[in-house]
Design an enzyme around this catalytic site. Structure first.
Site, PDB file in Angstrom:
ATOM      1  N   ASP A 285       0.833  -1.195   0.000  1.00 52.76           N
ATOM      2  CA  ASP A 285       0.000   0.000   0.000  1.00 52.76           C
ATOM      3  C   ASP A 285       0.868   1.246   0.000  1.00 52.76           C
ATOM      4  OD1 ASP A 285      -2.557  -1.318   0.181  1.00 52.76           O
ATOM      5  OD2 ASP A 285      -1.925  -1.907   2.192  1.00 52.76           O
TER       6      ASP A 285
ATOM      7  N   LYS B  89      -3.746   3.684  -3.012  1.00 53.55           N
ATOM      8  CA  LYS B  89      -4.200   4.834  -3.795  1.00 53.55           C
ATOM      9  C   LYS B  89      -3.103   5.890  -3.808  1.00 53.55           C
ATOM     10  CE  LYS B  89      -7.224   6.766  -0.877  1.00 53.55           C
ATOM     11  NZ  LYS B  89      -8.468   7.228  -0.301  1.00 53.55           N
TER      12      LYS B  89
ATOM     13  N   MET C 241      -8.289   5.709  11.777  1.00 51.86           N
ATOM     14  CA  MET C 241      -8.907   6.502  10.698  1.00 51.86           C
ATOM     15  C   MET C 241      -9.661   7.660  11.343  1.00 51.86           C
ATOM     16  SD  MET C 241     -10.022   3.228   8.401  1.00 51.86           S
ATOM     17  CE  MET C 241     -10.143   2.087   9.780  1.00 51.86           C
TER      18      MET C 241
HETATM   19  N1  SAH Z   1      -3.984  -2.570   9.932  1.00 52.39           N
HETATM   20  C1  SAH Z   1      -3.566  -1.300  10.428  1.00 52.39           C
HETATM   21  C2  SAH Z   1      -4.681  -0.288  10.464  1.00 52.39           C
HETATM   22  C3  SAH Z   1      -5.251   0.043   9.112  1.00 52.39           C
HETATM   23  S1  SAH Z   1      -6.460   1.278   9.164  1.00 52.39           S
HETATM   24  C4  SAH Z   1      -2.924  -1.497  11.820  1.00 52.39           C
HETATM   25  O1  SAH Z   1      -3.063  -2.552  12.429  1.00 52.39           O
HETATM   26  O2  SAH Z   1      -2.253  -0.590  12.272  1.00 52.39           O
HETATM   27  C5  SAH Z   1      -5.499   2.694   8.796  1.00 52.39           C
HETATM   28  C6  SAH Z   1      -5.470   3.604   9.987  1.00 52.39           C
HETATM   29  O3  SAH Z   1      -4.490   3.150  10.899  1.00 52.39           O
HETATM   30  C7  SAH Z   1      -5.085   5.021   9.686  1.00 52.39           C
HETATM   31  O4  SAH Z   1      -6.176   5.778   9.245  1.00 52.39           O
HETATM   32  C8  SAH Z   1      -4.599   5.492  11.025  1.00 52.39           C
HETATM   33  O5  SAH Z   1      -5.659   5.817  11.877  1.00 52.39           O
HETATM   34  C9  SAH Z   1      -3.942   4.248  11.561  1.00 52.39           C
HETATM   35  N2  SAH Z   1      -2.501   4.241  11.320  1.00 52.39           N
HETATM   36  C10 SAH Z   1      -1.777   3.299  10.702  1.00 52.39           C
HETATM   37  N3  SAH Z   1      -0.474   3.595  10.725  1.00 52.39           N
HETATM   38  C11 SAH Z   1      -0.366   4.760  11.387  1.00 52.39           C
HETATM   39  C12 SAH Z   1       0.713   5.571  11.759  1.00 52.39           C
HETATM   40  N4  SAH Z   1       1.964   5.265  11.458  1.00 52.39           N
HETATM   41  N5  SAH Z   1       0.455   6.707  12.457  1.00 52.39           N
HETATM   42  C13 SAH Z   1      -0.801   7.040  12.780  1.00 52.39           C
HETATM   43  N6  SAH Z   1      -1.848   6.305  12.457  1.00 52.39           N
HETATM   44  C14 SAH Z   1      -1.658   5.171  11.774  1.00 52.39           C
END
Ligand code: SAH
Length: 488
Positions: free
Chosen positions: A35, A55, A168
């Site tokens: 991604d 995207k 998110m």
């Molecule tokens: N599978 C991922 C989450 C995917 S949803 C996990 O377990 O972390 C995507 C959301 O994750 C983003 O919108 C944000 O809210 C959060 N996110 C993922 N990486 C991040 C980061 N480095 N810093 C802040 N938020 C993050």
């Protein structure tokens, strides 16, 4: 060999938070689907074919169905890694991909990753649970459209207690915060947004449920970010990272950063200036011979002068003065004994220490402070002032990066007037002067000694700390102590 698909969690950002299993599978993969949000460093040096399925602005984004089909197609014959941010099964749609593979009869395996839901607050200094403060944490998506999916009941969340972690969390921040307040959550509940956790640009905007929306707007918080709500957010001021910006020249950077790290800071390397050695005068050895004392005012000066091989020999029979211990060490490392070290490591200190000499030779920067030469002349000393290097803006990308993320820095450590001048000049060129100035005002500004402080103040920058002894190490210690007092 039949293919197989690995659904691999990549963790929140930096490659070193990949698991060992993830690293091995990436190396062995034939194809990697990733991604947009992943750090490109994770993909460096892989032999696999890389496919970006995320995207990117203006480009068509693959739908989840298209990604599923591609995984099925590639998985028939290849070793495929589907690399996903954080953990694949936490809001990562990993479960959907797994079901699609199962249905198509493609073997697959899931590899857990460090989820941002826990790691991002943690990297910002917010433990999701804390004894006596919070005994639970609830992770929800902030992106669900109300009425569409009826899974999330914000008024129940408002009454839950414990820590609420909203992934998110940016696009519907205002609606979600209102829903919590309407559900009866106290306006004074601590809340923080952590943006780009684990990335160099990581930043925290902290406040309360009552003001976090306004604060986020003011700071311009953008995804990816996580909203954390609950009393654990209060720990951030003690446990959060202490970013310290260092503006010294590149050749001093590694040592300075290591020193900052050893004192508990997270160094941000932003060389603001670089040095250009000037041609040394041909009669330099004669001028050394005529002087009663040869004076160095920086380790950079030592390096520039002693690049000339016979200079150390010319200095061996001389009285040599150094402005401070680091300059002295640089000389001694090159076999030059130092016999004069002022009590105060500054130009003023040198004037006092050198007042008894008849003739002194200054080997220093073309932009060196006039207070040294004029101060000595006032004491009746004959001064031979030889510029051996000049200072200019570094043009270093790390400085530009620092300027863009200045708000994420807590301490700004200035070791000379010229570094502060070039920092502000560069910010102006980038159209970021106002933002930089507000970051300096919000953070802690540390000056190594009086001339640096004077120059910062002349530039309109408030100086918070100056150490008692004018060395880099002492200035870091003073900053650390001041932060400890401020935080606890
Ligand atoms: N599978 C991922 C989450 C995917 S949803 C996990 O377990 O972390 C995507 C959301 O994750 C983003 O919108 C944000 O809210 C959060 N996110 C993922 N990486 C991040 C980061 N480095 N810093 C802040 N938020 C993050």
């Amino acid at each position: 060999m039949p293919g197989k698909v690995y659904l691999v969690g990549a963790g929140p950002g930096t490659p070193d938070l990949l698991t060992q299993r993830a690293t091995r599978l990436l190396q062995e993969a034939e194809v990697v689907l990733y991604d947009r949000l992943l750090d490109p460093g994770m993909l460096e040096g892989l032999s696999a074919r890389l496919i970006d399925v995320g995207k990117s602005a203006g480009r068509h984004k693959m739908t989840q169905d298209e990604i599923n089909s591609l995984l099925v197609e590639l998985g028939r014959e290849h070793r495929v890694v589907r690399l996903k941010g954080g953990d694949p099964y936490v809001f990562g749609r990993g479960g959907e991909e797994a079901l699609a593979l199962l249905e198509a009869g493609i073997p697959f395996q899931v590899v857990p990753g460090v989820t941002s839901a826990v790691a991002v607050p943690e990297l910002a200094g917010i433990p999701v649970t804390h004894r006596g403060v919070s005994a639970s944490f609830t992770v929800v998506t902030g992106h669900e459209e109300p009425g569409k999916d009826r899974n999330l009941d914000w008024s129940t969340l408002a009454r839950l207690g414990g820590t609420l972690v909203v992934l998110m969390g940016v696009s519907r921040l205002e609606e979600n915060v209102s829903a919590l307040l309407e559900g009866g959550k106290d306006r004074g509940t601590p809340a923080a947004l952590v943006e780009r956790g684990g990335w160099p640009e990581q930043r925290t905007v902290a406040g309360t449920l009552g003001d976090i929306v306004a604060r986020a707007k003011e700071a311009g918080v953008k995804p990816p970010a996580i909203l954390v709500v609950g009393d654990v957010v209060g720990l951030e001021k003690d446990l959060g990272p202490r970013r310290l910006a260092i503006f010294r020249t590149d050749n001093q950077m590694a040592e300075s950063a290591a020193m900052a790290e050893s004192l508990g800071f997270e160094p941000v390397q932003a060389p603001a200036i670089s040095l250009e050695p000037l041609p040394l005068p041909e009669d330099l050895t004669d001028r050394i011979a005529r002087a009663d004392c040869v004076v160095f005012t920086s380790s950079n000066g030592v390096e520039a002068a002693l690049a000339k091989p016979d200079l150390a020999r010319a200095l061996s029979s001389k009285t040599v003065a150094a402005i401070g211990p680091m300059t002295a060490r640089a000389l001694e490392d090159r076999g030059v004994a130092v016999s004069v070290l002022p009590e105060e490591y500054s130009s003023l200190g040198l004037v006092q220490a050198l007042a008894g000499f008849d003739r002194v030779l200054l080997l220093r920067s073309a932009q060196g402070s006039v207070s040294l030469s004029s101060g000595l002349q006032e004491k009746g000393v004959v001064v031979d002032d030889v510029p051996i290097y000049q200072i200019s803006g570094s043009g270093d990308v790390r400085l530009d990066r620092l300027i863009r993320r200045a708000r994420s820095v807590e301490v700004f450590a200035f070791t000379s007037g010229s570094t502060s001048r070039y920092l502000i000049k560069r910010a102006r060129e980038m159209g970021q002067e106002e933002e930089l100035r507000s970051a300096l005002a919000a953070g802690m500004v540390v000056a190594i000694g009086p001339p640096t402080r004077t120059e910062l103040e002349r530039l309109g920058v408030r100086v918070d700390i100056m150490p008692e002894r004018y060395t880099f190490q002492e200035m870091l210690k003073a900053a650390r102590d001041a932060l400890n007092r401020r935080r606890l």
